[in-house]
Design a protein around this motif. Structure first.
Motif, PDB file in Angstrom:
ATOM      1  N   UNK A   1       9.777  -8.716  -9.574  1.00 48.24           N
ATOM      2  CA  UNK A   1       9.125  -7.528  -8.791  1.00 48.24           C
ATOM      3  C   UNK A   1       9.263  -8.194  -7.402  1.00 48.24           C
ATOM      4  N   UNK A   2       9.720  -7.528  -6.375  1.00 45.31           N
ATOM      5  CA  UNK A   2       9.382  -7.809  -4.736  1.00 45.31           C
ATOM      6  C   UNK A   2       7.787  -7.382  -4.309  1.00 45.31           C
TER       7      UNK A   2
ATOM      8  N   UNK B   1       4.900  -3.091  -4.847  1.00 43.86           N
ATOM      9  CA  UNK B   1       5.660  -3.628  -5.761  1.00 43.86           C
ATOM     10  C   UNK B   1       6.824  -2.994  -5.825  1.00 43.86           C
ATOM     11  N   UNK B   2       7.917  -3.490  -5.590  1.00 41.10           N
ATOM     12  CA  UNK B   2       9.363  -2.893  -5.775  1.00 41.10           C
ATOM     13  C   UNK B   2      10.081  -3.547  -6.773  1.00 41.10           C
ATOM     14  N   UNK B   3      11.012  -2.492  -7.487  1.00 44.02           N
ATOM     15  CA  UNK B   3      11.650  -2.960  -8.520  1.00 44.02           C
ATOM     16  C   UNK B   3      13.122  -2.522  -7.862  1.00 44.02           C
ATOM     17  N   UNK B   4      14.052  -3.625  -7.374  1.00 44.36           N
ATOM     18  CA  UNK B   4      14.991  -2.848  -6.508  1.00 44.36           C
ATOM     19  C   UNK B   4      14.694  -2.221  -5.292  1.00 44.36           C
ATOM     20  N   UNK B   5      15.179  -1.094  -5.274  1.00 47.24           N
ATOM     21  CA  UNK B   5      14.721  -0.234  -3.902  1.00 47.24           C
ATOM     22  C   UNK B   5      13.723   0.880  -4.293  1.00 47.24           C
ATOM     23  N   UNK B   6      13.331   0.728  -5.791  1.00 45.90           N
ATOM     24  CA  UNK B   6      12.264   1.576  -6.101  1.00 45.90           C
ATOM     25  C   UNK B   6      10.618   1.291  -6.203  1.00 45.90           C
ATOM     26  N   UNK B   7       9.881   1.785  -5.258  1.00 49.06           N
ATOM     27  CA  UNK B   7       8.402   1.442  -5.181  1.00 49.06           C
ATOM     28  C   UNK B   7       7.606   1.689  -6.356  1.00 49.06           C
ATOM     29  N   UNK B   8       7.213   0.983  -7.194  1.00 47.03           N
ATOM     30  CA  UNK B   8       6.532   1.415  -8.425  1.00 47.03           C
ATOM     31  C   UNK B   8       4.902   1.146  -8.366  1.00 47.03           C
TER      32      UNK B   8
ATOM     33  N   UNK C   1     -13.515  -6.185  10.447  1.00 47.78           N
ATOM     34  CA  UNK C   1     -14.175  -7.453  10.777  1.00 47.78           C
ATOM     35  C   UNK C   1     -13.729  -8.594  10.249  1.00 47.78           C
ATOM     36  N   UNK C   2     -12.461  -8.894  10.340  1.00 48.78           N
ATOM     37  CA  UNK C   2     -11.741 -10.306   9.798  1.00 48.78           C
ATOM     38  C   UNK C   2     -11.529 -10.443   8.560  1.00 48.78           C
ATOM     39  N   UNK C   3     -11.765  -9.426   7.719  1.00 47.76           N
ATOM     40  CA  UNK C   3     -11.446  -9.553   6.177  1.00 47.76           C
ATOM     41  C   UNK C   3     -10.823  -8.406   5.606  1.00 47.76           C
ATOM     42  N   UNK C   4     -10.293  -8.532   4.565  1.00 47.46           N
ATOM     43  CA  UNK C   4      -9.355  -7.583   3.949  1.00 47.46           C
ATOM     44  C   UNK C   4     -10.074  -6.582   2.983  1.00 47.46           C
ATOM     45  N   UNK C   5     -10.119  -5.496   3.122  1.00 51.68           N
ATOM     46  CA  UNK C   5     -10.680  -4.245   2.210  1.00 51.68           C
ATOM     47  C   UNK C   5      -9.781  -3.812   1.260  1.00 51.68           C
ATOM     48  N   UNK C   6      -9.741  -4.156   0.347  1.00 52.74           N
ATOM     49  CA  UNK C   6      -8.723  -3.830  -1.034  1.00 52.74           C
ATOM     50  C   UNK C   6      -9.334  -2.354  -1.565  1.00 52.74           C
ATOM     51  N   UNK C   7      -8.636  -1.383  -1.152  1.00 52.10           N
ATOM     52  CA  UNK C   7      -9.133   0.127  -1.335  1.00 52.10           C
ATOM     53  C   UNK C   7      -8.736   0.691  -2.671  1.00 52.10           C
ATOM     54  N   UNK C   8      -7.386   0.741  -2.952  1.00 49.91           N
ATOM     55  CA  UNK C   8      -7.020   1.491  -4.208  1.00 49.91           C
ATOM     56  C   UNK C   8      -5.671   0.665  -4.583  1.00 49.91           C
ATOM     57  N   UNK C   9      -5.613   0.844  -6.087  1.00 54.19           N
ATOM     58  CA  UNK C   9      -4.378   0.284  -6.622  1.00 54.19           C
ATOM     59  C   UNK C   9      -3.420   1.562  -7.529  1.00 54.19           C
ATOM     60  N   UNK C  10      -2.349   1.465  -7.277  1.00 56.55           N
ATOM     61  CA  UNK C  10      -1.656   2.704  -8.145  1.00 56.55           C
ATOM     62  C   UNK C  10      -0.412   2.205  -8.606  1.00 56.55           C
ATOM     63  N   UNK C  11      -0.128   2.549  -9.919  1.00 59.70           N
ATOM     64  CA  UNK C  11       1.097   2.173 -10.444  1.00 59.70           C
ATOM     65  C   UNK C  11       1.711   3.227 -11.123  1.00 59.70           C
TER      66      UNK C  11
END
Length: 157
Positions: free
Chosen positions: A37-38, A50-57, A66-76
């Protein structure tokens, strides 16, 4: 066009449950997917892809607060679940965040479950704003009982 918030929330919950089920099927040492994966940070749209070749999977949405990263949602993409795609995506994102020196707030339960299974990432969680999806679950402070704000709103302040 009206947005059906309840249907959207139900769809998001179903997606989270499916991705978490796939995470639960992997052993603690397995974080690489079945493919090469890229993982690309799409800063403009606030997501890692996450991409497999040209396809976003798969994607992990975020925003900076505020200087932090808020991780909202994951989709596969359903066709790629159960192949450790979410596991690899989350691991690579967390490694990138670690290199940046930032802390995280977890709204996404998939990320929270991943960290629960991979405690080497616990140090990334912001202690003041761990997030509603953080594992182990945050204990309520004495003043929290009377507040009307949701955990999500608290963590975005």
């Amino acid at each position: 066009m009206a947005i059906d918030l309840e249907a959207e929330a139900a769809t998001r919950e179903e997606n989270n449950a499916a991705v978490i089920a796939a995470l639960n099927e992997t052993s603690l040492s397995e974080v690489e997917s079945s493919w090469e994966l890229d993982v690309i940070n799409d800063v403009e749209r606030g997501r890692w892809i996450a991409a497999l070749g040209a396809e976003a999977i798969a994607e992990l949405q975020y925003r900076f607060v505020g200087g932090r990263v808020v991780l909202l949602t994951t989709w596969v993409d359903p066709a790629y679940r159960r192949n450790r795609v979410a596991t690899e995506l989350v691991a690579r994102v967390l490694n990138e965040i670690r290199e940046s020196g930032k802390k995280i707030t977890i709204i996404c339960p998939v990320v929270g479950r991943f960290i629960a299974r991979h405690p080497q990432y616990l140090d990334l969680i912001d202690k003041v704003h761990p997030g509603a999806g953080a594992y182990p679950q945050r204990e309520r402070a004495a003043g929290d009982q009377g507040e009307e704000l949701t955990a999500f709103e608290k963590d975005l302040t």
